[in-house]
Structures are given as structure tokens and as C-alpha cells.
Scaffold this motif. Structure first.
Motif, short mmCIF file in Angstrom:
data_model
loop_
_atom_site.label_atom_id
_atom_site.label_comp_id
_atom_site.label_asym_id
_atom_site.label_seq_id
_atom_site.Cartn_x
_atom_site.Cartn_y
_atom_site.Cartn_z
N LEU A 110 0.79 -0.87 -0.14
CA LEU A 110 0.15 -0.23 -0.43
C LEU A 110 0.95 0.69 -0.19
O LEU A 110 1.82 1.15 0.92
CB LEU A 110 -0.95 -0.03 1.46
CG LEU A 110 -1.24 -1.40 1.47
CD1 LEU A 110 -2.04 -1.33 2.96
CD2 LEU A 110 -3.22 -0.89 0.62
N VAL A 111 1.45 1.74 -0.79
CA VAL A 111 1.68 3.41 -1.13
C VAL A 111 0.74 4.71 -1.16
O VAL A 111 -0.15 4.65 -1.55
CB VAL A 111 2.52 2.94 -2.49
CG1 VAL A 111 3.38 4.43 -2.64
CG2 VAL A 111 3.44 2.23 -2.09
N PHE A 121 0.42 -5.94 2.79
CA PHE A 121 -0.04 -6.77 2.88
C PHE A 121 -0.42 -7.71 2.79
O PHE A 121 0.43 -8.01 1.62
CB PHE A 121 -2.46 -5.92 2.58
CG PHE A 121 -1.97 -5.30 0.79
CD1 PHE A 121 -1.93 -4.76 0.35
CD2 PHE A 121 -2.45 -7.01 0.51
CE1 PHE A 121 -1.28 -4.20 -1.09
CE2 PHE A 121 -3.06 -6.72 -0.94
CZ PHE A 121 -2.03 -5.70 -1.55
N GLN A 122 -0.95 -8.74 2.62
CA GLN A 122 -1.30 -10.26 2.41
C GLN A 122 -2.66 -10.31 2.10
O GLN A 122 -3.44 -10.53 2.85
CB GLN A 122 -0.32 -10.88 3.10
CG GLN A 122 0.15 -12.64 2.49
CD GLN A 122 -1.10 -13.30 2.35
OE1 GLN A 122 -1.75 -13.87 2.94
NE2 GLN A 122 -0.99 -14.45 0.91
N ASP A 123 -3.27 -11.30 0.89
CA ASP A 123 -4.66 -12.28 0.76
C ASP A 123 -4.23 -13.34 -0.57
O ASP A 123 -3.84 -12.87 -1.55
CB ASP A 123 -5.31 -10.52 -0.12
CG ASP A 123 -6.55 -10.78 -0.54
OD1 ASP A 123 -7.25 -10.52 0.92
OD2 ASP A 123 -6.96 -11.39 -1.40
N ALA A 125 -6.61 -14.83 -2.06
CA ALA A 125 -7.50 -14.42 -2.75
C ALA A 125 -6.92 -13.79 -4.27
O ALA A 125 -6.98 -13.93 -5.01
CB ALA A 125 -9.13 -13.77 -2.56
N LEU A 126 -6.25 -12.95 -3.51
CA LEU A 126 -5.32 -11.88 -4.50
C LEU A 126 -4.98 -12.61 -5.25
O LEU A 126 -4.04 -12.50 -6.83
CB LEU A 126 -5.47 -10.95 -4.01
CG LEU A 126 -3.89 -9.28 -4.87
CD1 LEU A 126 -4.65 -9.32 -6.40
CD2 LEU A 126 -3.36 -8.38 -4.11
N ALA A 129 -6.39 -14.84 -7.29
CA ALA A 129 -6.79 -14.27 -8.83
C ALA A 129 -5.51 -14.31 -9.75
O ALA A 129 -5.39 -14.13 -11.12
CB ALA A 129 -7.18 -13.02 -8.73
N ILE A 130 -4.47 -13.77 -9.34
CA ILE A 130 -3.19 -13.64 -10.19
C ILE A 130 -2.93 -14.72 -10.73
O ILE A 130 -2.66 -14.96 -11.82
CB ILE A 130 -2.17 -12.96 -8.95
CG1 ILE A 130 -2.51 -11.74 -9.50
CG2 ILE A 130 -0.80 -12.96 -10.26
CD1 ILE A 130 -1.08 -11.03 -8.05
N HIS A 144 5.20 -10.97 -10.31
CA HIS A 144 3.69 -10.71 -10.37
C HIS A 144 4.13 -9.19 -9.11
O HIS A 144 4.98 -9.46 -8.41
CB HIS A 144 2.99 -10.55 -10.03
CG HIS A 144 2.65 -11.51 -8.94
ND1 HIS A 144 2.52 -13.16 -8.71
CD2 HIS A 144 2.27 -11.11 -7.18
CE1 HIS A 144 2.60 -13.11 -7.11
NE2 HIS A 144 1.82 -11.97 -6.43
N ASP A 145 3.51 -8.11 -9.65
CA ASP A 145 3.33 -6.47 -8.46
C ASP A 145 2.26 -6.60 -8.13
O ASP A 145 1.29 -6.05 -9.38
CB ASP A 145 4.37 -5.82 -9.35
CG ASP A 145 6.30 -5.89 -8.44
OD1 ASP A 145 6.89 -6.11 -7.87
OD2 ASP A 145 6.99 -5.47 -9.43
N VAL A 146 1.78 -5.87 -6.84
CA VAL A 146 0.41 -5.23 -7.14
C VAL A 146 1.10 -4.68 -6.13
O VAL A 146 1.36 -4.69 -5.02
CB VAL A 146 -0.26 -6.08 -6.22
CG1 VAL A 146 -1.66 -5.28 -6.16
CG2 VAL A 146 -0.85 -7.09 -6.74
N ALA A 147 0.30 -3.12 -6.28
CA ALA A 147 0.67 -1.29 -5.81
C ALA A 147 -1.37 -1.20 -5.12
O ALA A 147 -1.23 -0.88 -6.69
CB ALA A 147 1.31 -0.96 -6.06
N LEU A 148 -1.48 -0.57 -4.30
CA LEU A 148 -2.19 -0.14 -3.80
C LEU A 148 -2.42 1.22 -3.53
O LEU A 148 -1.88 1.73 -2.22
CB LEU A 148 -3.52 -0.81 -2.93
CG LEU A 148 -4.16 -1.71 -3.16
CD1 LEU A 148 -4.96 -2.68 -2.14
CD2 LEU A 148 -4.05 -2.45 -4.72
N ARG A 149 -2.58 2.15 -3.84
CA ARG A 149 -2.18 3.88 -4.33
C ARG A 149 -3.38 4.50 -3.21
O ARG A 149 -3.98 4.21 -3.72
CB ARG A 149 -1.40 4.43 -5.26
CG ARG A 149 -0.44 4.07 -5.35
CD ARG A 149 -0.38 4.58 -7.31
NE ARG A 149 0.71 3.39 -7.86
CZ ARG A 149 1.74 2.99 -7.42
NH1 ARG A 149 2.30 4.20 -6.57
NH2 ARG A 149 2.30 2.07 -8.49
#
Ligand SMILES: [Mn+2]
Ligand SMILES: [Mn+2]
Ligand SMILES: [Zn+2]
Ligand SMILES: [Zn+2]
Lengths: 156, 156
Positions: A110-111, A121-123, A125-126, A129-130, A144-149
Motif C-alpha cells: 500500500l503506497v 498487506f497479504q491476501d 484470494a488476490l 486470482a493472479i 508479479h507486483d501489486v500496488a494499491l495507491r
DNA sequence: CGCGGTAATGATAACCATTATCAAGTAAAC
DNA sequence: GTTTACTTGATAATGGTTATCATTACCGCG
């Protein structure tokens, strides 16, 4: 006369330590032993989340090391190429690095676009999906990379 | 030709082109009309996936424009700040930009770590998973990025 | 051990995408 | 038309990262 804190942040993630894992992998690769590399590996092993090359360098220097910034970058690049380190781009033009745990356990970030704070964070279900997307596309997906801004609690 | 919606969210411009949407938003913000900005907006409107500031600049110059690179960066920053443009970081130290569609439709990216190719993909289950995470965390999430890294069909 | 080949190092110069500066240009208000 | 201040394009500056290079030191071999 620097009194060293007896308080050590050992982030034991259950099974095999990343430190040992990385050391074995480097030995197997045939690299020479060097204090610069050992220092960076130790610094990474002690990180819970990501840190930039300059942050790692500053921390090491203030702990008495004489390591050069170039060696920090070189070691991070080496470890990244071996899959031992994950590189994270939060979008501020600074690359951040964190150890890649051998058991596949990882998190995303989370940025805060206001203050630049980075939280993890860790999830599951995400991740699932990936994984399904990776199987579906015409592409061999290695990472893979995920960033929530957005805004952190303090900046909201 | 200026139908104004008093109480609507930003998402109800269904069917409207991004070009028109962006032009209206800029007018509403009170910016002056300028050929440099119009040119960048037109360039963005014509791209299906992301492009870097320098790619956009080169394309415009080879089309006869005399726009400076600074104006490209400035316009991209302005549009990004207004939520009209999405910024993508593929990890190669170059920021890429693509129009943010008002209806919320968007895609994410597959990045080839060998040749640098960028492909787009879309997945509803992934979006749903991200949405759930965003609701769960103690963070106001405004945007998200997903990048799958690996080898494209040609490089595999 | 003591060489010797060479990987590795640290200081520093170079690189390059991005940002700041500034004089000149120009859209829009008056 | 005049004024005002927003905008522009060229260019200098910034800053993270990478390349260079002389020096150091790891380690296999005799
Ligand atoms: Mn993941
Ligand atoms: Mn999405
Ligand atoms: Zn914040
Ligand atoms: Zn490729």
C-alpha cells in the motif's frame, strides 16, 4: 565507542532463514566470499519490508561499515538476478528491495501518495486470482507486483 | 453543448470519448487553451496502451509539432493530477502513461523482462479481489497497479 | 605457506529520465 | 488594444543508477 544494542530484530519467518538460503545460493553460484556482500545480505535479512539501496547504504555506514554505494547496488542486482531479492517500484523513482523468501511467502504494498509511506498487506484470494490470470495468458509469468495507491491513515 | 451534471460522480460519461472528457475537465479547471496541451491530449487519445513521455514527444515532433519535451511532461503531470491519465511503472526507470477512461474500464500489464515488451490484459476476478482487499485494509485506496513479469511468446 | 590470476571493491565520473528555471510568447480578461 | 498572468520551449540542474578504473583481497595451485 558505539554501544551496540543487544536488541536484535531477527525476523524469523518460520522455516529456513533467508540469510542461510542466500548464502548457500551464492556459494553454489561460485562467487567469492566478500565482506561487502555479506553485509548487504545481513542487512536484507534484517528487513521486514522493502528498503532502497541508499537506505541500506546509510544504515550500513552508520553501523561502521565502509562499504561503497556501488557495492550495495551491485549486490542487490546480483541477488535480484538470482531471484533472491524482489525489486519494488513504488513510483517515486526509487527502487526498493526486500528478500524473496524461498517458501514463496510474500506480500504486496500500500503506497501513500501523500507522504510516501509504504505498508505491506497479504491476501490469498488476490494471489489466487493472479495465479489464474497467469495460467490464462499467452505469457510465461515468473513474478508479479501489486500496488494499491491512496492515503494512509495519518494522511486521510 | 455543455450538459452539466450537478450531482453525478465522475463515472457517468459512458460512451463519451476520453478526448472530449479530458477537454471538458481542463476547461472546467480553468486552464487556458494551448496547442501544446491539445497535441498531448490528442496523442493520448490515440493510444490504446501506455507510452513514455519521450515516445509521445518523438511521435509528435515527427508529425510536425514543435512542442518541447518539458511541455509533454508538464501536460502529463497535469492530467495525472486530475485523474485523467494513469501512470505505469514497468520497472525500467521510465514512466509510461495512458488515458484513464471515465467509465472505469482499465487493464493491467504483462511485462517481458527479456525484451521489455508490454502487453495488456483484463480480468474481472482480479479486479474483484483487489476491490475486496481495498475494503479490508486501513487505507483509503484510490488506485491500483498490477504487473505480471516474465517472458513474452517471442522470448519464451 | 606464497604466488598469481582475477573477482570484487570503493571512489568517482558518466548516464539519463525527469524537474526547475527563465525569457519570450500568447490566450483571455478588461 | 492593452494588460495580466498563464503557457511555452530551450536549457540547466537534479538525483538515482550505472560504468569506469585503479586497487584490494579471495582462493586455487604449486
Ligand atoms: Mn502476490
Ligand atoms: Mn484493475
Ligand atoms: Zn501518508
Ligand atoms: Zn519479450
Amino acid at each position: 565507542m558505539s554501544s551496540q544494542h543487544a536488541h536484535s530484530h531477527d525476523h524469523d519467518h518460520g522455516g529456513e532463514s533467508w540469510d542461510a538460503h542466500a548464502t548457500v545460493a551464492l556459494a553454489r553460484k561460485g562467487t567469492r566470499r566478500s565482506s561487502a556482500r555479506d553485509t548487504v545480505v545481513a542487512a536484507l535479512a534484517g528487513q521486514e519490508c522493502c528498503a532502497s539501496a541508499q537506505e541500506i547504504h546509510s544504515r550500513l555506514r552508520s553501523d561502521g561499515s565502509t562499504i561503497g554505494i556501488a557495492s550495495v547496488y551491485r549486490t542487490l542486482e546480483l541477488l535480484h538476478g538470482m531471484g533472491l531479492v524482489t525489486r519494488i517500484d513504488t513510483g517515486d523513482g526509487v527502487a526498493r528491495f526486500e528478500p524473496t523468501h524461498p517458501d514463496g511467502a510474500h506480500h504486496h504494498h500500500l503506497v501513500c501518495t501523500t507522504c510516501g509511506a509504504v505498508e505491506a498487506f497479504q491476501d490469498d484470494a488476490l494471489e489466487e486470482a493472479i495465479h489464474r490470470v497467469a495460467d490464462r495468458v499467452d505469457f510465461r509469468v515468473d513474478a508479479h507486483d501489486v500496488a494499491l495507491r491512496g492515503a494512509c491513515r495519518a494522511c486521510r
